[in-house]
Motif scaffolding. Structure first.
Motif, PDB file in Angstrom:
ATOM      1  N   GLN A  17       0.808  -1.219   0.000  1.00 59.43           N
ATOM      2  CA  GLN A  17       0.000   0.000   0.000  1.00 59.43           C
ATOM      3  C   GLN A  17       0.846   1.275   0.000  1.00 59.43           C
ATOM      4  O   GLN A  17       0.312   2.368  -0.109  1.00 59.43           O
ATOM      5  CB  GLN A  17      -0.906   0.027   1.231  1.00 59.43           C
ATOM      6  CG  GLN A  17      -1.940  -1.051   1.272  1.00 59.43           C
ATOM      7  CD  GLN A  17      -2.790  -0.994   2.530  1.00 59.43           C
ATOM      8  OE1 GLN A  17      -2.590  -0.146   3.400  1.00 59.43           O
ATOM      9  NE2 GLN A  17      -3.731  -1.906   2.640  1.00 59.43           N
ATOM     10  N   THR A  19       3.040   4.424  -0.871  1.00 62.47           N
ATOM     11  CA  THR A  19       3.080   5.345  -2.007  1.00 62.47           C
ATOM     12  C   THR A  19       4.388   6.125  -1.931  1.00 62.47           C
ATOM     13  O   THR A  19       4.900   6.408  -0.843  1.00 62.47           O
ATOM     14  CB  THR A  19       1.895   6.326  -1.986  1.00 62.47           C
ATOM     15  OG1 THR A  19       1.943   7.101  -0.789  1.00 62.47           O
ATOM     16  CG2 THR A  19       0.572   5.589  -2.067  1.00 62.47           C
ATOM     17  N   TYR A  20       4.916   6.468  -3.083  1.00 62.16           N
ATOM     18  CA  TYR A  20       6.190   7.166  -3.158  1.00 62.16           C
ATOM     19  C   TYR A  20       6.065   8.361  -4.087  1.00 62.16           C
ATOM     20  O   TYR A  20       5.404   8.285  -5.122  1.00 62.16           O
ATOM     21  CB  TYR A  20       7.283   6.222  -3.679  1.00 62.16           C
ATOM     22  CG  TYR A  20       7.485   5.031  -2.768  1.00 62.16           C
ATOM     23  CD1 TYR A  20       8.337   5.110  -1.678  1.00 62.16           C
ATOM     24  CD2 TYR A  20       6.788   3.845  -2.983  1.00 62.16           C
ATOM     25  CE1 TYR A  20       8.505   4.022  -0.828  1.00 62.16           C
ATOM     26  CE2 TYR A  20       6.952   2.759  -2.143  1.00 62.16           C
ATOM     27  CZ  TYR A  20       7.810   2.851  -1.067  1.00 62.16           C
ATOM     28  OH  TYR A  20       7.963   1.791  -0.222  1.00 62.16           O
ATOM     29  N   ASP A  21       6.703   9.450  -3.698  1.00 58.72           N
ATOM     30  CA  ASP A  21       6.718  10.657  -4.515  1.00 58.72           C
ATOM     31  C   ASP A  21       8.153  11.156  -4.627  1.00 58.72           C
ATOM     32  O   ASP A  21       8.932  11.054  -3.677  1.00 58.72           O
ATOM     33  CB  ASP A  21       5.859  11.753  -3.887  1.00 58.72           C
ATOM     34  CG  ASP A  21       4.383  11.399  -3.872  1.00 58.72           C
ATOM     35  OD1 ASP A  21       3.845  11.080  -4.948  1.00 58.72           O
ATOM     36  OD2 ASP A  21       3.778  11.429  -2.791  1.00 58.72           O
ATOM     37  N   GLY A  30       8.221   8.370   1.099  1.00 61.88           N
ATOM     38  CA  GLY A  30       7.300   7.242   1.048  1.00 61.88           C
ATOM     39  C   GLY A  30       6.401   7.237   2.267  1.00 61.88           C
ATOM     40  O   GLY A  30       6.809   7.663   3.347  1.00 61.88           O
ATOM     41  N   GLU A  49      12.328   3.007  -0.155  1.00 58.62           N
ATOM     42  CA  GLU A  49      11.561   1.784   0.098  1.00 58.62           C
ATOM     43  C   GLU A  49      12.103   1.061   1.333  1.00 58.62           C
ATOM     44  O   GLU A  49      11.337   0.587   2.173  1.00 58.62           O
ATOM     45  CB  GLU A  49      11.634   0.848  -1.112  1.00 58.62           C
ATOM     46  CG  GLU A  49      10.869   1.353  -2.305  1.00 58.62           C
ATOM     47  CD  GLU A  49      11.134   0.554  -3.568  1.00 58.62           C
ATOM     48  OE1 GLU A  49      10.262   0.553  -4.447  1.00 58.62           O
ATOM     49  OE2 GLU A  49      12.211  -0.074  -3.677  1.00 58.62           O
TER      50      GLU A  49
END
Length: 90
Positions: A17, A19-21, A30, A49
């Motif tokens: 689940q 999310t990374y920007d 993240g 990560e």
């Protein structure tokens, strides 16, 4: 989904689940949206990560130790009361 290893499966599903920007300085952030407070940064996506997993595992173990209500992730509920049996019943 059959749960075999409850903590491992919980961690795996939570990380799915994430999310990374990419930030303006080309580093990454993240988050795991359902797990308030789980946020991490890294110079590369891979590093981010890794940091998200590390932060999440710390967050999870602290939450379990302190008895916090944890989100149900992919049907895995870690909030159930543990049943204690005497060793003689085994």
């Amino acid at each position: 989904m059959a749960v075999k290893f409850i903590l491992s499966d919980y961690v795996e599903q939570a990380l799915r689940q994430a999310t990374y920007d990419k930030l303006e300085d080309n580093s990454f952030v993240g988050r795991i949206p359902s797990c308030h407070g789980v946020i991490a940064f890294g110079e590369t996506l891979r590093e981010c990560e890794y940091e998200v997993q590390s932060v999440f595992e710390d967050w999870l173990f602290l939450g379990l130790k302190l008895g916090h209500h944890l989100p149900i992730i992919s049907g895995i509920d870690l909030n159930q009361e543990l049943k204690r049996e005497s060793i003689s019943t085994m």
